[in-house]
Design a protein around this motif. Structure first.
Motif, PDB file in Angstrom:
ATOM      1  N   LYS A  71      24.577   4.486  -7.280  1.00  0.00           N
ATOM      2  CA  LYS A  71      23.707   3.875  -6.991  1.00  0.00           C
ATOM      3  C   LYS A  71      22.336   4.543  -5.920  1.00  0.00           C
ATOM      4  O   LYS A  71      22.000   5.165  -5.694  1.00  0.00           O
ATOM      5  N   ALA A  72      21.279   3.882  -6.885  1.00  0.00           N
ATOM      6  CA  ALA A  72      19.972   4.332  -5.872  1.00  0.00           C
ATOM      7  C   ALA A  72      19.335   3.061  -5.071  1.00  0.00           C
ATOM      8  O   ALA A  72      19.575   2.119  -5.796  1.00  0.00           O
ATOM      9  N   ARG A  73      19.241   3.347  -4.483  1.00  0.00           N
ATOM     10  CA  ARG A  73      18.561   2.456  -3.555  1.00  0.00           C
ATOM     11  C   ARG A  73      17.273   2.917  -2.693  1.00  0.00           C
ATOM     12  O   ARG A  73      17.320   3.820  -2.272  1.00  0.00           O
ATOM     13  N   ILE A  74      16.089   1.820  -2.647  1.00  0.00           N
ATOM     14  CA  ILE A  74      14.847   2.141  -1.279  1.00  0.00           C
ATOM     15  C   ILE A  74      14.960   2.203  -0.440  1.00  0.00           C
ATOM     16  O   ILE A  74      16.282   0.872   0.059  1.00  0.00           O
ATOM     17  N   TRP A  75      14.962   3.121   0.354  1.00  0.00           N
ATOM     18  CA  TRP A  75      15.759   3.248   2.135  1.00  0.00           C
ATOM     19  C   TRP A  75      14.636   2.403   2.650  1.00  0.00           C
ATOM     20  O   TRP A  75      13.395   2.849   3.279  1.00  0.00           O
ATOM     21  N   THR A  76      15.155   1.097   3.013  1.00  0.00           N
ATOM     22  CA  THR A  76      14.169  -0.563   3.577  1.00  0.00           C
ATOM     23  C   THR A  76      14.992  -1.423   3.924  1.00  0.00           C
ATOM     24  O   THR A  76      15.902  -1.527   3.247  1.00  0.00           O
TER      25      THR A  76
ATOM     26  N   VAL B 260      15.392  -1.071  -9.751  1.00  0.00           N
ATOM     27  CA  VAL B 260      15.259  -1.158  -8.205  1.00  0.00           C
ATOM     28  C   VAL B 260      13.996  -0.808  -8.447  1.00  0.00           C
ATOM     29  O   VAL B 260      13.509   0.049  -9.302  1.00  0.00           O
ATOM     30  N   ARG B 261      12.847  -1.752  -8.508  1.00  0.00           N
ATOM     31  CA  ARG B 261      11.381  -1.441  -8.157  1.00  0.00           C
ATOM     32  C   ARG B 261      10.512  -1.134  -7.036  1.00  0.00           C
ATOM     33  O   ARG B 261      10.683  -2.885  -6.094  1.00  0.00           O
ATOM     34  N   HIS B 262       9.417  -1.068  -7.032  1.00  0.00           N
ATOM     35  CA  HIS B 262       9.208  -0.643  -5.739  1.00  0.00           C
ATOM     36  C   HIS B 262       8.425  -1.385  -5.281  1.00  0.00           C
ATOM     37  O   HIS B 262       8.055  -1.850  -6.443  1.00  0.00           O
ATOM     38  N   SER B 263       7.813  -1.914  -4.658  1.00  0.00           N
ATOM     39  CA  SER B 263       6.384  -2.309  -3.989  1.00  0.00           C
ATOM     40  C   SER B 263       5.273  -1.666  -5.157  1.00  0.00           C
ATOM     41  O   SER B 263       4.309  -2.847  -5.545  1.00  0.00           O
TER      42      SER B 263
ATOM     43  N   SER C  40      30.483   3.497  -3.555  1.00  0.00           N
ATOM     44  CA  SER C  40      30.059   2.914  -4.993  1.00  0.00           C
ATOM     45  C   SER C  40      28.535   1.518  -4.514  1.00  0.00           C
ATOM     46  O   SER C  40      27.488   1.581  -5.266  1.00  0.00           O
ATOM     47  N   ASP C  41      28.206   1.912  -3.094  1.00  0.00           N
ATOM     48  CA  ASP C  41      26.929   1.069  -2.758  1.00  0.00           C
ATOM     49  C   ASP C  41      26.547   1.225  -1.365  1.00  0.00           C
ATOM     50  O   ASP C  41      27.205   2.120   0.059  1.00  0.00           O
ATOM     51  N   ILE C  42      25.691   1.821  -1.101  1.00  0.00           N
ATOM     52  CA  ILE C  42      24.119   1.788  -0.652  1.00  0.00           C
ATOM     53  C   ILE C  42      23.691   0.554   0.023  1.00  0.00           C
ATOM     54  O   ILE C  42      22.309   0.842  -0.613  1.00  0.00           O
ATOM     55  N   LYS C  43      23.559  -0.286   1.274  1.00  0.00           N
ATOM     56  CA  LYS C  43      22.280  -0.467   1.734  1.00  0.00           C
ATOM     57  C   LYS C  43      21.778  -0.591   3.330  1.00  0.00           C
ATOM     58  O   LYS C  43      22.540  -0.212   3.895  1.00  0.00           O
TER      59      LYS C  43
ATOM     60  N   ALA D 166       1.072  -1.312  -0.273  1.00  0.00           N
ATOM     61  CA  ALA D 166      -0.278   0.126   0.086  1.00  0.00           C
ATOM     62  C   ALA D 166       0.733   1.460  -0.109  1.00  0.00           C
ATOM     63  O   ALA D 166       0.551   2.072  -0.679  1.00  0.00           O
ATOM     64  N   ALA D 167       1.675   1.174   0.284  1.00  0.00           N
ATOM     65  CA  ALA D 167       3.360   2.227   0.346  1.00  0.00           C
ATOM     66  C   ALA D 167       3.167   2.905  -1.485  1.00  0.00           C
ATOM     67  O   ALA D 167       3.304   2.660  -2.418  1.00  0.00           O
ATOM     68  N   THR D 168       2.915   4.320  -1.018  1.00  0.00           N
ATOM     69  CA  THR D 168       2.417   5.275  -2.086  1.00  0.00           C
ATOM     70  C   THR D 168       3.583   6.189  -2.330  1.00  0.00           C
ATOM     71  O   THR D 168       4.099   6.711  -3.675  1.00  0.00           O
ATOM     72  N   SER D 169       4.653   6.417  -0.578  1.00  0.00           N
ATOM     73  CA  SER D 169       5.640   7.477  -0.695  1.00  0.00           C
ATOM     74  C   SER D 169       6.488   6.477  -0.303  1.00  0.00           C
ATOM     75  O   SER D 169       6.506   5.984   0.644  1.00  0.00           O
ATOM     76  N   TYR D 170       7.863   7.032  -0.437  1.00  0.00           N
ATOM     77  CA  TYR D 170       9.702   6.338  -0.707  1.00  0.00           C
ATOM     78  C   TYR D 170      10.921   7.211  -0.243  1.00  0.00           C
ATOM     79  O   TYR D 170      10.361   8.118  -1.062  1.00  0.00           O
ATOM     80  N   TYR D 171      11.244   6.790   0.510  1.00  0.00           N
ATOM     81  CA  TYR D 171      12.478   7.442   0.862  1.00  0.00           C
ATOM     82  C   TYR D 171      13.929   6.825  -0.146  1.00  0.00           C
ATOM     83  O   TYR D 171      13.817   5.584  -0.273  1.00  0.00           O
ATOM     84  N   VAL D 172      14.799   7.734  -1.190  1.00  0.00           N
ATOM     85  CA  VAL D 172      15.456   7.191  -1.468  1.00  0.00           C
ATOM     86  C   VAL D 172      16.993   7.275  -1.362  1.00  0.00           C
ATOM     87  O   VAL D 172      17.048   8.625  -1.396  1.00  0.00           O
ATOM     88  N   ALA D 173      17.881   6.351  -1.410  1.00  0.00           N
ATOM     89  CA  ALA D 173      18.867   6.096  -0.606  1.00  0.00           C
ATOM     90  C   ALA D 173      20.195   6.222  -1.649  1.00  0.00           C
ATOM     91  O   ALA D 173      20.156   5.086  -2.930  1.00  0.00           O
ATOM     92  N   THR D 174      21.030   7.438  -2.037  1.00  0.00           N
ATOM     93  CA  THR D 174      21.562   7.238  -3.411  1.00  0.00           C
ATOM     94  C   THR D 174      23.339   7.243  -2.910  1.00  0.00           C
ATOM     95  O   THR D 174      23.252   7.743  -1.758  1.00  0.00           O
ATOM     96  N   THR D 175      24.334   6.965  -3.441  1.00  0.00           N
ATOM     97  CA  THR D 175      25.488   7.338  -3.379  1.00  0.00           C
ATOM     98  C   THR D 175      25.834   8.641  -4.587  1.00  0.00           C
ATOM     99  O   THR D 175      26.099   7.863  -5.611  1.00  0.00           O
ATOM    100  N   GLU D 176      26.280   9.506  -4.095  1.00  0.00           N
ATOM    101  CA  GLU D 176      26.674  10.287  -5.183  1.00  0.00           C
ATOM    102  C   GLU D 176      28.560  10.274  -4.538  1.00  0.00           C
ATOM    103  O   GLU D 176      28.722  11.100  -3.774  1.00  0.00           O
ATOM    104  N   GLN D 177      28.947  10.980  -5.870  1.00  0.00           N
ATOM    105  CA  GLN D 177      30.202  10.655  -5.495  1.00  0.00           C
ATOM    106  C   GLN D 177      30.978  11.531  -5.875  1.00  0.00           C
ATOM    107  O   GLN D 177      32.478  12.070  -5.798  1.00  0.00           O
ATOM    108  N   VAL D 178      30.659  13.104  -6.296  1.00  0.00           N
ATOM    109  CA  VAL D 178      31.731  14.247  -6.603  1.00  0.00           C
ATOM    110  C   VAL D 178      31.652  15.005  -4.922  1.00  0.00           C
ATOM    111  O   VAL D 178      32.807  14.846  -4.653  1.00  0.00           O
ATOM    112  N   LYS D 179      30.776  15.157  -4.492  1.00  0.00           N
ATOM    113  CA  LYS D 179      30.863  15.010  -2.599  1.00  0.00           C
ATOM    114  C   LYS D 179      30.987  14.114  -1.901  1.00  0.00           C
ATOM    115  O   LYS D 179      31.642  13.902  -0.508  1.00  0.00           O
TER     116      LYS D 179
END
Length: 316
Positions: A307-312, A265-268, A75-78, A30-43
């Motif tokens: 990288k981009a990951r769902i914050w879960t 990645v695919r959200h629910s 390069s990765d976040i989980k 039922a989740a319609t909103s969520y957070y996204v975790a990213t790895t940003e390499q410039v900073k």
């Protein structure tokens, strides 16, 4: 765990229960909103944003800033959950490092907030934790998986290197709670490893579970499909694939021929989140844009997301 037990489990095809909620106590479906975790390499920061807001400094939900040197090019976040520490963040950097941070009340974390770190070397690209066992596995693109096992599951600082396993082009690792396998993606293959033993006696073993990507196809990202617990998603040189694990009969289906996809990645809800390398600038492998299939893309000026990951903490 013996080989016959693993094969019996694969044949049985037992299905795990539904995954936990992505946010709060709301069912994931039922989740319609969520957070996204990213790895940003410039900073060189892990940056977490709500998907419905601008990816601006004012909207940062959580961050990790390790500096440079051997921590350059995150390069990765989980996100994972432990009985002793609650939520933790697993991170690796192409500069050579891997580490774990507790996710508590502090919004912005730094190198001194690490609870554990190691140097697997060889251009680390991905990291995973084995639930219950407490071991951590790092994939390095130079061609190996490094296993770190604890003397005490509840003590992150007790992790120590116990094994190195060769896997050409190792780029991704993901735990499959349904079949109790650690999946790893590398050159031409997505391969399943059984986890044997406990404590410092932990080892991973390959007993045949695998999906071929083609010998010339380098695998990149390996992530869950949160809309289907019997499916994983991977990106490779020639496109994006769904990998079915239903019934313990592992197979792939190509869903896109788009190249240079570094994260997928695919959200629910069915929405896909991805990063595609723009092939420009100093980091040709990154992009300032995180893409969403069912809502507005998010671009951060001057950024290079990898990288981009769902914050879960959910595995599926």
């Amino acid at each position: 765990m013996q080989r016959r037990s693993i094969l019996r489990g694969l044949a049985a095809g037992a299905i795990a229960g539904p995954s936990a909620a992505l946010l709060g106590n709301t069912p994931a479906q039922a989740a319609t909103s969520y957070y996204v975790a990213t790895t940003e390499q410039v900073k060189n920061r892990v940056l977490v944003f709500h998907k419905n807001g601008a990816f601006s400094d004012a909207n940062i939900h959580w961050s990790f800033s390790p500096g440079g040197g051997s921590w350059a090019n995150l390069s990765d976040i989980k996100i994972r959950s432990t009985a002793a520490q609650g939520w933790i963040a697993l991170v690796v950097a192409s500069g050579g490092k891997a580490g774990i941070i507790n996710i508590g009340s502090e919004k912005h974390t730094e190198l001194n907030d690490l609870k554990w770190q190691a140097t697997p070397g060889g251009n680390p690209h991905a990291i995973e934790r084995i639930p219950g066992n407490g071991s951590v596995v790092v994939a390095s693109s130079a061609g190996h998986l490094t296993v770190y096992a604890p003397s005490s599951v509840s003590n992150l600082a007790s992790l120590a290197k116990v094994q190195t396993v060769n896997l050409a082009g190792a780029h991704g690792v993901l735990w499959d709670p349904t079949y109790k396998l650690l999946w790893a993606i590398g050159k031409g293959t997505v391969r399943g490893y059984a986890v044997e033993g406990s404590g410092r006696g932990t080892r991973i073993r390959h007993y045949g579970a695998a999906v071929s990507l083609g010998s010339s196809n380098l695998g990149h990202d390996l992530q869950p499909d949160y809309s289907n617990t019997q499916r994983m998603l991977c990106t490779a040189t020639d496109g994006v694939y769904e990998i079915s694990t239903a019934g313990g009969s592992f197979s792939k289906r190509k869903i896109s021929s788009e190249t240079r996809v570094k994260a997928y990645v695919r959200h629910s809800s069915g929405e896909a989140i991805s990063v595609r390398a723009d092939n420009t600038g100093a980091r040709t492998w990154g992009s300032p844009t995180v893409r969403f299939s069912a809502s507005a893309d998010r671009t951060r000026g001057g950024a290079e997301f990898y990288k981009a990951r769902i914050w879960t903490p959910d595995f599926q």
